[in-house]
Design a protein around this motif. Structure first.
Motif, mmCIF file in Angstrom:
data_model
loop_
_atom_site.group_PDB
_atom_site.id
_atom_site.type_symbol
_atom_site.label_atom_id
_atom_site.label_comp_id
_atom_site.label_asym_id
_atom_site.label_seq_id
_atom_site.Cartn_x
_atom_site.Cartn_y
_atom_site.Cartn_z
ATOM 1 N N ALA A 122 0.828 -1.204 0.000
ATOM 2 C CA ALA A 122 0.000 0.000 0.000
ATOM 3 C C ALA A 122 0.865 1.257 0.000
ATOM 4 C CB ALA A 122 -0.921 -0.002 1.212
ATOM 5 N N PHE A 123 1.959 1.237 0.766
ATOM 6 C CA PHE A 123 2.854 2.392 0.810
ATOM 7 C C PHE A 123 3.434 2.670 -0.575
ATOM 8 C CE2 PHE A 123 7.041 4.326 1.283
ATOM 9 C CZ PHE A 123 6.760 5.408 2.107
ATOM 10 N N GLN A 124 3.909 1.629 -1.232
ATOM 11 C CA GLN A 124 4.484 1.807 -2.560
ATOM 12 C C GLN A 124 3.444 2.325 -3.553
ATOM 13 O OE1 GLN A 124 6.002 -2.124 -3.233
ATOM 14 N NE2 GLN A 124 7.850 -1.795 -2.021
ATOM 15 N N LEU A 143 11.924 11.054 3.464
ATOM 16 C CA LEU A 143 11.521 9.676 3.752
ATOM 17 C C LEU A 143 12.318 9.161 4.939
ATOM 18 C CD1 LEU A 143 9.866 7.162 2.848
ATOM 19 C CD2 LEU A 143 11.887 6.460 1.578
ATOM 20 N N LEU A 144 11.607 8.636 5.929
ATOM 21 C CA LEU A 144 12.242 8.063 7.106
ATOM 22 C C LEU A 144 11.993 6.565 7.144
ATOM 23 C CD1 LEU A 144 11.098 11.056 7.897
ATOM 24 C CD2 LEU A 144 11.813 10.419 10.187
ATOM 25 N N VAL A 145 13.016 5.810 7.469
ATOM 26 C CA VAL A 145 12.890 4.384 7.750
ATOM 27 C C VAL A 145 13.290 4.177 9.206
ATOM 28 C CG1 VAL A 145 13.726 2.076 7.225
ATOM 29 C CG2 VAL A 145 13.320 3.687 5.364
ATOM 30 N N ILE A 146 12.360 3.700 10.017
ATOM 31 C CA ILE A 146 12.554 3.571 11.463
ATOM 32 C C ILE A 146 12.478 2.102 11.840
ATOM 33 C CG2 ILE A 146 11.621 4.215 13.725
ATOM 34 C CD1 ILE A 146 10.360 6.663 12.169
ATOM 35 N N ASP A 147 13.498 1.629 12.509
ATOM 36 C CA ASP A 147 13.611 0.214 12.850
ATOM 37 C C ASP A 147 13.674 0.066 14.370
ATOM 38 O OD1 ASP A 147 14.344 -2.652 12.109
ATOM 39 O OD2 ASP A 147 16.058 -2.080 13.342
ATOM 40 N N ILE A 148 12.872 -0.842 14.922
ATOM 41 C CA ILE A 148 12.930 -1.122 16.361
ATOM 42 C C ILE A 148 14.078 -2.100 16.604
ATOM 43 C CG2 ILE A 148 11.703 -1.999 18.377
ATOM 44 C CD1 ILE A 148 9.097 -1.294 16.979
ATOM 45 N N VAL A 149 15.076 -1.631 17.329
ATOM 46 C CA VAL A 149 16.276 -2.436 17.575
ATOM 47 C C VAL A 149 15.968 -3.546 18.589
ATOM 48 C CG1 VAL A 149 18.683 -2.361 18.329
ATOM 49 C CG2 VAL A 149 17.694 -0.420 17.086
ATOM 50 N N THR A 178 2.606 13.094 12.708
ATOM 51 C CA THR A 178 2.583 13.450 11.290
ATOM 52 C C THR A 178 1.247 14.088 10.937
ATOM 53 O OG1 THR A 178 1.866 11.184 10.776
ATOM 54 C CG2 THR A 178 4.216 11.660 10.577
ATOM 55 N N ARG A 179 1.174 14.610 9.715
ATOM 56 C CA ARG A 179 -0.057 15.237 9.231
ATOM 57 C C ARG A 179 -0.840 14.224 8.405
ATOM 58 N NH1 ARG A 179 3.688 19.304 6.136
ATOM 59 N NH2 ARG A 179 4.490 17.217 5.723
ATOM 60 N N ARG A 180 -2.112 14.550 8.168
ATOM 61 C CA ARG A 180 -2.950 13.643 7.389
ATOM 62 C C ARG A 180 -2.498 13.545 5.942
ATOM 63 N NH1 ARG A 180 -8.592 16.070 9.457
ATOM 64 N NH2 ARG A 180 -7.287 17.923 9.375
ATOM 65 N N THR A 181 -1.696 14.493 5.494
ATOM 66 C CA THR A 181 -1.191 14.459 4.120
ATOM 67 C C THR A 181 0.101 13.646 4.004
ATOM 68 O OG1 THR A 181 -0.129 16.589 4.574
ATOM 69 C CG2 THR A 181 -2.258 16.626 3.451
ATOM 70 N N ASP A 182 0.660 13.182 5.124
ATOM 71 C CA ASP A 182 1.859 12.343 5.097
ATOM 72 C C ASP A 182 1.457 10.868 5.018
ATOM 73 O OD1 ASP A 182 3.483 14.643 5.434
ATOM 74 O OD2 ASP A 182 3.217 14.550 7.610
ATOM 75 N N LEU A 183 2.423 10.018 4.719
ATOM 76 C CA LEU A 183 2.188 8.575 4.673
ATOM 77 C C LEU A 183 2.972 7.905 5.787
ATOM 78 C CD1 LEU A 183 2.477 7.736 0.840
ATOM 79 C CD2 LEU A 183 0.414 8.262 2.157
ATOM 80 N N GLU A 191 9.911 -2.655 11.081
ATOM 81 C CA GLU A 191 10.373 -1.478 10.354
ATOM 82 C C GLU A 191 9.186 -0.639 9.880
ATOM 83 O OE1 GLU A 191 13.948 -1.640 7.574
ATOM 84 O OE2 GLU A 191 12.279 -1.530 6.150
ATOM 85 N N PHE A 192 9.296 0.672 10.065
ATOM 86 C CA PHE A 192 8.268 1.615 9.644
ATOM 87 C C PHE A 192 8.844 2.555 8.595
ATOM 88 C CE2 PHE A 192 7.308 0.252 13.900
ATOM 89 C CZ PHE A 192 5.934 0.082 13.923
ATOM 90 N N ALA A 193 7.985 3.014 7.688
ATOM 91 C CA ALA A 193 8.368 4.013 6.694
ATOM 92 C C ALA A 193 7.429 5.203 6.821
ATOM 93 C CB ALA A 193 8.294 3.434 5.280
ATOM 94 N N VAL A 194 7.991 6.409 6.766
ATOM 95 C CA VAL A 194 7.210 7.641 6.882
ATOM 96 C C VAL A 194 7.623 8.571 5.753
ATOM 97 C CG1 VAL A 194 6.620 9.623 8.333
ATOM 98 C CG2 VAL A 194 7.104 7.397 9.398
#
Length: 266
Positions: A122-124, A143-149, A178-183, A191-194
Motif C-alpha cells: 500500500a505504501f508503494q 523519507l524516514l525508515v525507522i527500525d525497532i532495535v 505526522t499530518r494527514r497528508t503524510d504517509l 520497520e516503519f516508513a514515513v
C-alpha cells in the motif's frame, strides 16, 4: 487547508476550477490514522456523494495547493440532475469510475491488523499515486525508515504480547506526529516508513523526540530490564523519484547512523 471533514453535514458541493485536493478517510479501527483515497484536480466534483445519499461526509478533503472551487448548495445540484439526463449520465459514469478505483485501492491497502497502518504494498502504491502531484507542485519530500532495535530479543525474552505493545506504541506516536497528508506504514515486521511532504529537518527532530518520549513511557510501564530503542534513516529529495525504492535504499543505508532511545531518567 481542510475543505470538508469526515462526519460533518453534507451541505455543499464543490467543483474544482483550478488546483488540487487530496481525499483521505479515517480508519474505523484507528480514528487517528488516515488512508489515502484519491487526488482530484480541475473539472472534478467532490461532496456530491453525501448529498445524493443524504448522509454525513465519509471522507476528509484537503487542498494541497492554492485551489479555486465553485461551491453550491445541494438543491440546485439535484434539480439540475433531474432536468438534464445527459449530465446525470455523465455523473454516473464519473462516480462508477471513482468507486471502481477506490475498490481496487482498498483491496491493496488493507491495514496491518496489529498497528492499523498501511503495509509495504500500500505504501508503494500510494507513493506512486502521490508523487505526480508532488512533482508538479515542485514539493520536496523526506523519507524516514525507522527500525525497532532488538525486537526479536524482546519477543524471545518477554513474549510477543510485549513486542506487540512496543510496535503499537511506535505506530501510534508516528501517526500522532505526522499530518494527514503524510504517509505512515509498517513496512516490514519491525520497520516503519514515513513520507513527509514539504517538511523540514525540524519536523523530523520533533517526531523523533516524541518517539523517544513514548518509548520511555512504554519501557517504564512494562518494566522490562532492556532498553527499547529505534534506529532511523533519513533520505530527502527536492525532485522525488517516481517510485520510492531509491529513497528507501538511501534511508536504509543511513539508518544505523542514529538511534533513538529512552532518556536516562526512564
Amino acid at each position: 487547508t481542510v475543505l470538508v471533514r469526515q462526519g460533518e453535514l453534507a451541505d455543499r458541493i464543490f467543483l474544482i476550477l483550478s488546483g488540487n485536493v487530496r481525499v483521505v478517510e479515517a480508519a474505523l479501527d484507528a480514528p487517528s490514522a488516515y488512508r489515502f483515497v484519491a487526488e482530484l484536480g480541475q473539472g472534478e466534483l467532490f461532496g456530491e456523494m453525501g448529498t445524493l445519499l443524504g448522509e454525513a461526509r465519509t471522507t476528509t478533503v484537503i487542498a494541497m495547493e492554492k485551489t479555486r472551487c465553485l461551491v453550491f448548495p445541494p438543491q440546485p445540484f439535484l434539480s439540475t440532475l433531474q432536468e438534464s439526463p445527459g449530465l446525470a449520465m455523465a455523473m454516473l459514469r464519473a462516480m462508477a469510475a471513482r468507486l471502481g478505483s477506490a475498490t481496487r485501492l482498498l483491496a491493496l491497502t488493507a491495514p496491518d491488523p496489529l498497528t492499523a497502518l498501511m503495509g509495504r504494498r500500500a505504501f508503494q502504491d500510494q507513493y506512486q499515486r502521490l508523487v505526480a502531484g508532488i512533482r508538479r507542485r515542485g514539493s520536496s519530500v523526506i523519507l524516514l525508515v525507522i527500525d525497532i532495535v532488538h525486537l526479536k530479543n524482546i519477543n524471545d525474552l518477554f513474549g510477543y504480547s510485549i513486542g506487540d505493545e512496543v510496535l503499537r506504541a511506535v505506530a501510534d506516536v508516528l501517526v500522532e506526529s505526522t499530518r494527514r497528508t503524510d504517509l505512515v506504514a509498517r513496512y516490514e515486521g519491525d520497520e516503519f516508513a514515513v513520507l513527509l511532504v514539504d517538511a523540514g529537518v525540524e519536523q523530523v527532530a520533533v517526531m523523533m523526540d516524541r518517539v523517544k518520549s513514548r518509548l520511555a513511557q512504554v519501557e517504564s510501564r512494562i518494566g522490562i530490564p532492556m532498553k527499547i530503542e529505534c534506529s532511523i534513516g533519513v533520505a530527502a529529495s527536492q525532485t522525488p523519484p517516481e517510485t520510492p525504492y531509491d529513497l528507501l535504499r538511501e534511508a536504509v543505508m543511513n539508518r544505523h547512523q542514529k538511534r533513538v532511545e529512552p532518556s536516562p531518567a526512564a
